[in-house]
Design a protein around this motif. Sequence first.
Motif, short mmCIF file in Angstrom:
data_model
loop_
_atom_site.label_atom_id
_atom_site.label_comp_id
_atom_site.label_asym_id
_atom_site.label_seq_id
_atom_site.Cartn_x
_atom_site.Cartn_y
_atom_site.Cartn_z
N LYS A 437 0.83 -1.21 0.00
CA LYS A 437 0.00 0.00 0.00
C LYS A 437 0.86 1.26 0.00
O LYS A 437 0.43 2.31 -0.49
N ASN A 438 2.04 1.17 0.58
CA ASN A 438 2.96 2.30 0.61
C ASN A 438 4.25 1.90 -0.08
O ASN A 438 4.95 0.98 0.37
N ILE A 439 4.55 2.56 -1.17
CA ILE A 439 5.73 2.24 -1.98
C ILE A 439 6.55 3.50 -2.16
O ILE A 439 6.09 4.49 -2.73
N LYS A 440 7.78 3.46 -1.66
CA LYS A 440 8.67 4.62 -1.72
C LYS A 440 9.89 4.29 -2.57
O LYS A 440 10.68 3.43 -2.20
N PRO A 441 10.09 4.97 -3.70
CA PRO A 441 11.25 4.67 -4.55
C PRO A 441 12.56 5.01 -3.86
O PRO A 441 12.65 5.98 -3.10
N HIS A 442 13.56 4.22 -4.10
CA HIS A 442 14.89 4.50 -3.56
C HIS A 442 15.49 5.73 -4.25
O HIS A 442 15.23 5.97 -5.44
N LYS A 443 16.26 6.49 -3.53
CA LYS A 443 16.83 7.74 -4.06
C LYS A 443 17.79 7.49 -5.22
O LYS A 443 18.01 8.39 -6.04
N ARG A 444 18.36 6.30 -5.32
CA ARG A 444 19.37 6.03 -6.35
C ARG A 444 18.84 5.14 -7.47
O ARG A 444 19.61 4.52 -8.19
N THR A 493 18.01 3.79 3.02
CA THR A 493 17.08 4.63 2.25
C THR A 493 17.81 5.57 1.32
O THR A 493 17.23 6.06 0.35
N ASP A 494 19.09 5.85 1.58
CA ASP A 494 19.85 6.81 0.78
C ASP A 494 20.92 6.17 -0.10
O ASP A 494 21.47 6.84 -0.98
N ASP A 495 21.23 4.90 0.13
CA ASP A 495 22.37 4.33 -0.57
C ASP A 495 22.14 2.85 -0.85
O ASP A 495 21.42 2.16 -0.11
N TYR A 496 22.76 2.38 -1.92
CA TYR A 496 22.76 0.95 -2.24
C TYR A 496 24.11 0.63 -2.90
O TYR A 496 24.56 1.33 -3.79
N ARG A 497 24.72 -0.43 -2.41
CA ARG A 497 25.99 -0.84 -2.99
C ARG A 497 26.10 -2.35 -2.92
O ARG A 497 25.77 -2.97 -1.91
N GLU A 498 26.57 -2.95 -4.01
CA GLU A 498 26.77 -4.39 -4.05
C GLU A 498 28.04 -4.70 -4.86
O GLU A 498 28.53 -3.86 -5.62
N ARG A 499 28.55 -5.91 -4.66
CA ARG A 499 29.72 -6.34 -5.44
C ARG A 499 29.55 -7.79 -5.82
O ARG A 499 28.92 -8.59 -5.11
N ARG A 500 30.12 -8.14 -6.95
CA ARG A 500 30.03 -9.53 -7.41
C ARG A 500 31.09 -10.37 -6.71
O ARG A 500 32.27 -10.00 -6.68
N ILE A 501 30.68 -11.49 -6.13
CA ILE A 501 31.65 -12.36 -5.47
C ILE A 501 31.84 -13.68 -6.23
O ILE A 501 32.80 -14.41 -5.97
#
Length: 533
Positions: A437-444, A493-501
């Motif tokens: 019901k509540n969907i908030k897009p990520h800033k990035r 809520t402000d950042d997303y980071r991932e790396r391939r392992i």
Amino acid sequence: MNKTKPLRVGVLIARGRALENWELMILDRIIAAPWLELAAVFAHSHAFGDSKVSRLLSWGARLEASTLARQPAYSPKHFSSRHHFIDVYDAGNDKTCAADNITAASLRRLKLDLIIRMIPTSIGDETIAALPFGEWAFNLSDRRSVDADWFGYAEVLAGASTADLVLYAKCGGSADRLEIARAAFNIKPSAARLSAFVRERSVTLLMRELARLADNRRFNPSAFVDEVGAHAPSLGNLLRYGRIVAGSISRKAFRSISARLRADSAIWTLYTGRGHIGDFDPSNAVEIPPADNSIKADPFLFQHQGKCYLFYEAYSRGDRKAHIAVGCFDGDALTRVGVALERPYHLSYPFVFRDGDEIFMIPETHHAKRLEVWRCCEFPLKWELHATAFEGQSPADSVLIRHGGKWWLFTNLSDFHAYEDHCSELYLFEVDGPALKNIKPHKRNPVVIGSTHARGAGRILEHEGRLLRPSQNNTHGIYGYGLNIMEIERLTTDDYRERRIRTITPGFKAGLYGCHHFDATDGRYVLDARLTN
């Protein structure tokens, strides 16, 4: 976003030349974004310099674009060439300046933060020094002349696995290029098709980076790594390119005819074994082979009352749509239980999960142009529609997780005008749970761009204190070529980071063309693999 001080952006285009779709889309979205201000549009009368290409390249590029990369004209909602072209008045020289001789003084007077260059010709290093964030451009903007575009030729000729889109900047008084962002995209059968596709994807990449800059005003580009293809192909390379494209078209036509005759469809098989997402060895897996009337893909495991169930996309050879079926493991053998969900449209990717005492499923329903959440009424074969979201959009391969006290929805939306594609953009939303019901897009958003990592490939799992996301590795011109294991290093809520392992390629067993999905539970894992190209 910084709502009080939008970035003041200028755009540099070619004078006397119709704007292409991707250029119109960029102008349109800049105007629509409240954190940006289109402060100037400069038209350069000598946009392509003195560069010339062979008649064969010019003729071939036009023919290829008209036959293999046709697309409907983009109709801007906000941009108008009548209202958004701005002459720069230089008070010092008392004359109107063309883009050919933009001065540093005129840029300062306009208070521009940066210029986006869509042509090969730069405004010059000394003038760029007047821009706080420099002049931005794409590598594909440099691979064009007045009558030809050669982005993609080098990649097709080399048989490359991907083509790189690079957004770079020139800053200060230096001629050095600095990389802002880079994304890799799967190879297409022809350079024209690849170029048109990547140009459309460039809009999303640019808008994400502009939003990032507008939000925090931090700009730290890295050293630019040059790539092949900067020069137009030679006559010999063009002849070799023609043979490559002719072969690709012939193979594609054969597959298309076979599919229409209902004699061919993608054939997948399943493999299962003991292990976890961090240490499984697919070479030791046991196959669950398909039959013509029972092809299985996108497998999800689910433990219920001491038994291990498998939900999967199911179809017969030649089918145009699939349904969701369920089976139960007895050792490594799978016994079919029945049809869990069937709709008038194609279903796949049955992500099944628990929330408290309730069981939910989010199948892929992008053919219905929405996301659907189904609640289990009687396990495992009775389900009712619980919630919908993203009406009119095209979400694919969606998963929900709880992390850091929040619900997060990962989904592959296709931000497109002419080329719908679910393999290139991963979007992230903070939500209230399965009710959506509540969907908030990520800033990035999109938090990942590029066909090598963006598309989801199964449930996001916690293992030994790490959050691991399976993703598809769509390369070598093949959908579902490989499988990545990505470690999510930061999710806020402000950042997303991932790396391939880790990356699993189809070489773990003989006769495979791809592998594109993974799931695990209670020491058992399952993945699918492609048997046909």
